[in-house]
Design a protein around this motif. Structure first.
Motif, PDB file in Angstrom:
ATOM      1  N   ASP A 131       0.837  -1.207   0.000  1.00 50.46           N
ATOM      2  CA  ASP A 131       0.000   0.000   0.000  1.00 50.46           C
ATOM      3  C   ASP A 131       0.871   1.255   0.000  1.00 50.46           C
ATOM      4  O   ASP A 131       0.608   2.215  -0.730  1.00 50.46           O
ATOM      5  CB  ASP A 131      -0.915   0.019   1.232  1.00 50.46           C
ATOM      6  CG  ASP A 131      -2.050  -0.982   1.137  1.00 50.46           C
ATOM      7  OD1 ASP A 131      -2.327  -1.476   0.020  1.00 50.46           O
ATOM      8  OD2 ASP A 131      -2.671  -1.274   2.187  1.00 50.46           O
ATOM      9  N   GLY A 132       1.903   1.247   0.844  1.00 53.92           N
ATOM     10  CA  GLY A 132       2.802   2.403   0.914  1.00 53.92           C
ATOM     11  C   GLY A 132       3.582   2.597  -0.367  1.00 53.92           C
ATOM     12  O   GLY A 132       3.755   3.733  -0.850  1.00 53.92           O
ATOM     13  N   ILE A 133       4.059   1.501  -0.946  1.00 49.83           N
ATOM     14  CA  ILE A 133       4.817   1.569  -2.198  1.00 49.83           C
ATOM     15  C   ILE A 133       3.948   2.135  -3.316  1.00 49.83           C
ATOM     16  O   ILE A 133       4.356   3.034  -4.064  1.00 49.83           O
ATOM     17  CB  ILE A 133       5.343   0.175  -2.587  1.00 49.83           C
ATOM     18  CG1 ILE A 133       6.381  -0.315  -1.568  1.00 49.83           C
ATOM     19  CG2 ILE A 133       5.953   0.202  -3.990  1.00 49.83           C
ATOM     20  CD1 ILE A 133       6.775  -1.774  -1.747  1.00 49.83           C
ATOM     21  N   LYS A 134       2.736   1.609  -3.445  1.00 55.60           N
ATOM     22  CA  LYS A 134       1.847   2.051  -4.524  1.00 55.60           C
ATOM     23  C   LYS A 134       1.483   3.529  -4.398  1.00 55.60           C
ATOM     24  O   LYS A 134       1.376   4.237  -5.406  1.00 55.60           O
ATOM     25  CB  LYS A 134       0.576   1.200  -4.524  1.00 55.60           C
ATOM     26  CG  LYS A 134       0.777  -0.208  -5.091  1.00 55.60           C
ATOM     27  CD  LYS A 134      -0.547  -0.969  -5.130  1.00 55.60           C
ATOM     28  CE  LYS A 134      -0.401  -2.298  -5.837  1.00 55.60           C
ATOM     29  NZ  LYS A 134      -1.685  -3.053  -5.865  1.00 55.60           N
ATOM     30  N   LEU A 135       1.312   3.981  -3.157  1.00 59.54           N
ATOM     31  CA  LEU A 135       0.915   5.377  -2.959  1.00 59.54           C
ATOM     32  C   LEU A 135       2.008   6.334  -3.436  1.00 59.54           C
ATOM     33  O   LEU A 135       1.716   7.301  -4.153  1.00 59.54           O
ATOM     34  CB  LEU A 135       0.601   5.631  -1.487  1.00 59.54           C
ATOM     35  CG  LEU A 135       0.047   7.024  -1.176  1.00 59.54           C
ATOM     36  CD1 LEU A 135      -1.310   7.228  -1.826  1.00 59.54           C
ATOM     37  CD2 LEU A 135      -0.072   7.232   0.333  1.00 59.54           C
ATOM     38  N   VAL A 136       3.264   6.080  -3.079  1.00 60.27           N
ATOM     39  CA  VAL A 136       4.332   6.988  -3.525  1.00 60.27           C
ATOM     40  C   VAL A 136       4.625   6.783  -5.017  1.00 60.27           C
ATOM     41  O   VAL A 136       5.008   7.735  -5.713  1.00 60.27           O
ATOM     42  CB  VAL A 136       5.624   6.837  -2.691  1.00 60.27           C
ATOM     43  CG1 VAL A 136       5.435   7.400  -1.295  1.00 60.27           C
ATOM     44  CG2 VAL A 136       6.099   5.408  -2.636  1.00 60.27           C
TER      45      VAL A 136
END
Length: 379
Positions: free
Chosen positions: A44-49
């Motif tokens: 989730d964090g990777i996709k957001l950035v």
């Protein structure tokens, strides 16, 4: 004249689009299996950035190729090989766990693939490797933080419960024991468990008999929840602290019920203590997209991607014509990262070790299934 200019403009746009390249970055996380929630939160964090930082100054686009390592060494190694040899990625983010990161260490070196593990804390993960870079602190520091916290609060005797099957757990137990004894603490007993165990009655009986001031549990959340439940059911009320491997309050509450209250752990990030402007922006965007605050897994996942993105930006695809040349450039840039604004803080990588310099840790406590910040501890 206007039509001619418009045509020229469109031609230039089409030429620019055609000239733009797709640059593949691999993401290798445990999306199924016992710690799937950690992998999902990280992704989730990777996709957001990635949504914000996916285009390079020359117009090239970074695309993510996601593979599930399943928290299994065979699947993780196969997934890594598939990304590097099959998908021809220029870098890999992951694996997440220390034991999984160690399993691909040899292949990262053999293929000269820049690899960023965002949260694998065992010191051996980067030791002797030129191609694995770490976005987080190591167990040497994390174990010391737990030991100092315990002694600061006059908890002078301890029992350590660790998982013999996990390099993360073994390394963290050793780090805690060393720091705890050095500063005057006494380890009454070291007890081991195995991943997947559900019955901890034998360990609980020994702990109850020893009656320690403190119980240190550097294990993963699935075993932690059941262990804590059985400890409290047996009347053992000593404070319990784990490492970042138990940073899953929802799962702990599900497995341990009310017994999860008061469980502490060391971690990499607390959204209530945003350390950078980018961090504040990330927290805001994360809440808007997912309807919840980001965990340390999401934050370190974002940091891992930002390290890779920043390194790729510094490498000219024309100057680095082959895939191997491009990967070498990325790896060199990763290893010489200086003061990069990220989610968990400003990242500077030691080029000799591949580890970040002066990363702090937070101590968290679970209260009614939610995380409550207790302390920030710097190196």
């Amino acid at each position: 004249m206007k039509k001619k200019l418009l045509a020229l403009g469109l031609s230039a746009l089409v030429a620019s689009t055609l000239a733009a390249k797709e640059i593949k970055v691999g993401v290798l996380q445990p999306l199924t299996g016992p710690i799937a929630s950690f992998g999902q939160k990280t992704l989730d964090g990777i996709k957001l950035v990635h949504e914000k930082y996916n285009t390079l100054p020359n117009g090239d686009k970074i695309v993510l190729v996601v593979v599930d390592g399943q928290f299994d060494k065979v699947q993780t190694v196969n997934g890594y090989k598939r990304l590097v040899s099959g998908e021809k990625v220029v870098a890999v983010e992951g694996p997440l766990a220390s034991s999984m990161s160690l399993s691909i260490k040899r292949f990262a070196g053999a293929t000269k693939t820049p690899t960023v593990t965002q949260i694998a804390t065992n010191p051996r993960v980067t030791k002797g490797s030129k191609y694995i870079t770490r976005a987080c602190f190591t167990d040497d520091f994390q174990g010391t933080v737990a030991a100092k916290y315990a002694l600061k609060h006059n908890l002078k005797t301890a029992v350590i419960v660790f998982d013999m099957k996990q390099d993360y757990s073994v390394g963290l137990a050793k780090a805690f024991e060393k720091a705890y004894k050095k500063d005057g603490g006494k380890v009454l007993k070291k007890l081991f468990i195995n991943s997947g165990d559900k019955d901890f009655n034998a360990q609980v009986a020994q702990i109850k008999k020893l009656n320690p001031d403190f119980i240190y549990t550097p294990i993963y959340a699935p075993e932690e929840g059941l262990l804590v439940r059985q400890l409290r059911a047996a009347g053992v009320n000593s404070p319990v602290m784990g490492g970042d491997g138990i940073a899953d309050p929802a799962l702990l509450k599900k497995l341990a019920g009310k017994a999860a209250n008061g469980v502490m752990y060391t971690d990499h990030f607390d959204p209530a203590k945003a350390p950078t402007p980018l961090s504040k922006e990330f927290i805001k965007d994360f809440k808007a997209k997912y309807g919840r605050s980001p965990s340390a897994f999401a934050a370190t996942g974002a940091d891992g991607y930002l390290l890779i993105y920043n390194a790729i930006k510094q490498c000219d695809t024309k100057a680095n014509k082959t895939n191997l040349q491009f990967k070498q450039c990325i790896n060199d840039a990763l290893r010489h990262t200086k003061n990069l604004e990220a989610v968990t803080g400003y990242l500077t990588i030691d080029p000799k070790t591949g580890n970040p310099i002066n990363k702090p840790a937070v101590v968290e406590e679970i209260v009614d299934g939610k995380v409550v910040f207790k302390e920030l501890i710097k190196p």
